[in-house]
Design a protein around this motif. Sequence first.
Motif, short mmCIF file in Angstrom:
data_model
loop_
_atom_site.label_atom_id
_atom_site.label_comp_id
_atom_site.label_asym_id
_atom_site.label_seq_id
_atom_site.Cartn_x
_atom_site.Cartn_y
_atom_site.Cartn_z
N UNK A 29 0.83 -1.20 0.00
CA UNK A 29 0.00 0.00 0.00
C UNK A 29 0.87 1.25 0.00
N UNK A 30 0.31 2.35 -0.41
CA UNK A 30 0.98 3.66 -0.38
C UNK A 30 2.43 3.60 -0.85
N UNK A 31 2.61 3.23 -2.09
CA UNK A 31 3.95 3.23 -2.67
C UNK A 31 4.80 2.04 -2.29
N UNK A 32 4.18 0.95 -1.89
CA UNK A 32 4.94 -0.27 -1.64
C UNK A 32 5.15 -0.67 -0.19
N UNK A 33 4.51 0.04 0.75
CA UNK A 33 4.66 -0.34 2.16
C UNK A 33 4.00 -1.69 2.37
N UNK A 34 4.75 -2.69 2.90
CA UNK A 34 4.17 -4.02 3.09
C UNK A 34 3.24 -4.07 4.31
N UNK A 35 2.07 -4.66 4.12
CA UNK A 35 1.11 -4.84 5.20
C UNK A 35 0.61 -6.27 5.18
N UNK A 36 1.15 -7.12 6.06
CA UNK A 36 0.63 -8.49 6.15
C UNK A 36 -0.76 -8.45 6.79
N UNK A 37 -1.69 -9.18 6.21
CA UNK A 37 -3.04 -9.18 6.72
C UNK A 37 -3.53 -10.62 6.87
N UNK A 38 -4.04 -10.92 8.04
CA UNK A 38 -4.63 -12.22 8.31
C UNK A 38 -5.75 -12.05 9.31
N UNK A 39 -6.40 -13.13 9.65
CA UNK A 39 -7.50 -13.07 10.62
C UNK A 39 -6.99 -12.45 11.91
N UNK A 40 -7.75 -11.52 12.46
CA UNK A 40 -7.36 -10.83 13.69
C UNK A 40 -7.81 -11.61 14.93
N UNK A 41 -8.59 -12.67 14.75
CA UNK A 41 -9.09 -13.47 15.88
C UNK A 41 -9.70 -12.53 16.93
#
Length: 174
Positions: free
Chosen positions: A43-55
């Motif tokens: 996102x936003x120019x390549x910033x990595x954001x790992x996303x998974x279930x937040x439980x």
Amino acid sequence: MSKEVKEYKIHVIDLSTCIGCETCQEVCSFINNDRAFIRVYRVHGGIPVPLNCRHCEKAACMDVCPTLAIYRDETGAVLINPIRCIGCKLCIMACPFGIPEMDPVDKVVVKCDLCYLRRSNGLNPACASMCPSAAILYGTPEEVYKSAQTRAAERIARAKILGELEIGLKSWLL
């Protein structure tokens, strides 16, 4: 049907430490037969954001499941019993993070189970164990919060040292 939580654990991703290598995604895919339940988005120019279930503590997916197929295990993880799931997709619509997905073959909803089998054998989820930058924290709230506080203090100390050495910064806001 909720179980009494015996050893509550949390899963936190420190975005300031994530290097975007996608190891978490790859190891999850490996463990789950080519289906990754954690995905790294740019996102936003390549910033990595790992996303998974937040439980989630107040899991909307659990609240809307008409068959009680979604439940919480003894550590606080939100799981799906595929035998009870009727594939109605209400949980998919209710999740604010867009995490649950329909298995196209079995026609049931699937999502991250925080590596249930690994945890059953005393191991941490694979994503947390394999992350080369230790950006994925898993443990009791006390353990995770202490680690997060230490990391924040280290970042402040590094910024102070760099500020003084590189730009001569001598003034700090507290």
